[in-house]
Design a protein around this motif. Structure first.
Motif, short mmCIF file in Angstrom:
data_model
loop_
_atom_site.label_atom_id
_atom_site.label_comp_id
_atom_site.label_asym_id
_atom_site.label_seq_id
_atom_site.Cartn_x
_atom_site.Cartn_y
_atom_site.Cartn_z
N GLU A 35 45.88 -115.44 26.25
CA GLU A 35 46.06 -116.72 26.94
C GLU A 35 45.23 -116.76 28.22
O GLU A 35 44.64 -117.79 28.57
N THR B 108 44.77 -122.87 28.80
CA THR B 108 46.03 -122.57 28.12
C THR B 108 46.97 -121.76 29.00
O THR B 108 47.93 -121.16 28.51
N HIS C 250 50.87 -121.41 28.46
CA HIS C 250 51.18 -121.95 27.13
C HIS C 250 52.24 -121.11 26.41
O HIS C 250 53.21 -121.65 25.86
N ASP D 283 54.54 -126.31 19.65
CA ASP D 283 53.13 -125.96 19.85
C ASP D 283 52.29 -127.24 19.92
O ASP D 283 51.42 -127.40 20.80
N ASP E 41 53.04 -129.10 23.25
CA ASP E 41 52.41 -128.51 24.43
C ASP E 41 50.91 -128.77 24.42
O ASP E 41 50.31 -129.01 25.47
N THR F 17 48.89 -131.00 27.52
CA THR F 17 48.02 -130.28 28.45
C THR F 17 46.56 -130.69 28.25
O THR F 17 46.15 -131.06 27.15
#
Length: 326
Positions: free
Chosen positions: A151, A157, A160, A274, A277, A281
């Motif tokens: 990440e 990310t 995340h 998933d 998110d 973002t």
């Protein structure tokens, strides 16, 4: 240097209300080089465990206040202490008493009067088991660190994995899943993209404009992550999440082209959070969307056959409840 290389001395907690038995076990254990802590009842034992977690607990069954059964059950229900081996010490000979101990989660039993050879055999065996368990936990910690390092390679990310761990666990609780499944979802949130550790930066950070060859490399990461985690039995429930979090309800996903309920439920749960998110973002190839825009996009994609409609709808309902409670 020799001192630094020596193993840590195992710590044994003896919980016994009889002063004579307590002294006997303490002297026997210290004669074998163990560090020994003592407690006369369940409350004192709790304080000792919190201040310095032991490697093994020798626990009397009959004590003032809460019984050894009660304390053992509490320890085995607590994630922080459930892996500490517990030997129940009893003068009770009835089979029902051992059954109660097994139901409480006891790892072994020791009968009164205490014979040194039997005490040492039980302690040695269970401390070896605890050492092995600790080694497995250390391996898990390394894998979690590796997952977070993946990440960290992409500034877009950041956070995340932690968000997925939190959202998926919340959704699991909202769906009424049991605690083991909720814990598995939390672990899956961290480990789901571990396989990306083998993806070159020039592909990982490129975004959505991948060539056909690059896309084939990217699609290998679920199977790679599964292979990395597979040797650990403690992560066996997480493996389907890692492998199948990119499957689609209509069978168009990867790596196995599963469709519908062929996709494991926990993988379907993680898929939903998933996607959420990712939509919420900013990425190199797109701006972030509002919650309302994200929900609308997710529901449209569910209608188009990408995601489990029921799990998606439950997630939207959960987010609405969170927003109303804020």
């Amino acid at each position: 240097m020799v001192e630094l290389l020596r193993r840590r001395v195992p710590r044994v907690l003896v919980v016994e209300d009889s002063a004579d038995n307590l002294l006997l076990m303490r002297e026997l254990l210290e004669s074998r080089g163990y560090e020994v802590a003592c407690a006369a009842d369940a409350d004192a034992a709790e304080l000792a465990i919190r201040s310095a977690p032991p490697d093994l607990i020798l626990l009397d069954v009959v004590m003032p206040g809460r019984s050894g059964y009660d304390l053992c059950r509490q320890l085995k229900d607590d994630l922080a202490t459930r892996l500490i081996p517990v030997v129940m010490i009893t003068g009770l000979a009835e089979r029902e008493d051992r059954v109660r101990g097994i139901e409480a989660g006891a790892d072994d039993f020791l009968n009164k009067p205490i014979y040194p050879e039997e005490l040492f055999a039980r302690v040695t065996s269970l401390l070896k088991l605890k050492e092995f368990t600790d080694e497995m936990e250390n391996v898990e910690s390394v894998l979690f660190s590796l997952a977070l390092s993946v990440e960290a390679r992409d500034p877009y990310t950041e956070g995340h994995c932690q968000r997925l761990a939190r959202y998926s666990a919340e959704l699991g609780e909202h769906l009424g899943l049991d605690q083991d499944d909720v814990i598995t979802l939390r672990r899956g949130g961290i480990l789901h993209d571990l396989g990306k550790i083998v993806i070159p930066d020039e592909i990982l950070k490129k975004g959505s404009m991948l060539s056909s060859a690059e896309w084939q490399i990217m699609k290998q990461h679920p199977a790679t992550g599964e292979s990395i985690c597979k040797p650990l039995k403690s992560l066996r429930k997480v493996l389907p999440i890692i492998r199948h979090h990119h499957e689609h309800w209509n069978g168009s996903g990867y790596p196995d082209g599963l469709r519908g309920e062929q996709i494991p439920l926990l993988a379907r749960v993680l898929q939903v959070v998933d996607v959420y998110d990712a939509l919420r973002t900013t990425r190199p190839y797109k701006p972030s969307l509002s919650q309302e825009e994200s929900e609308r996009t997710m529901l449209e994609e569910s209608q188009a056959g990408l995601w489990d409609k029921e799990v998606m709808w439950q997630f939207v309902q959960m987010m609405h409840k969170r927003k109303a409670a804020a």
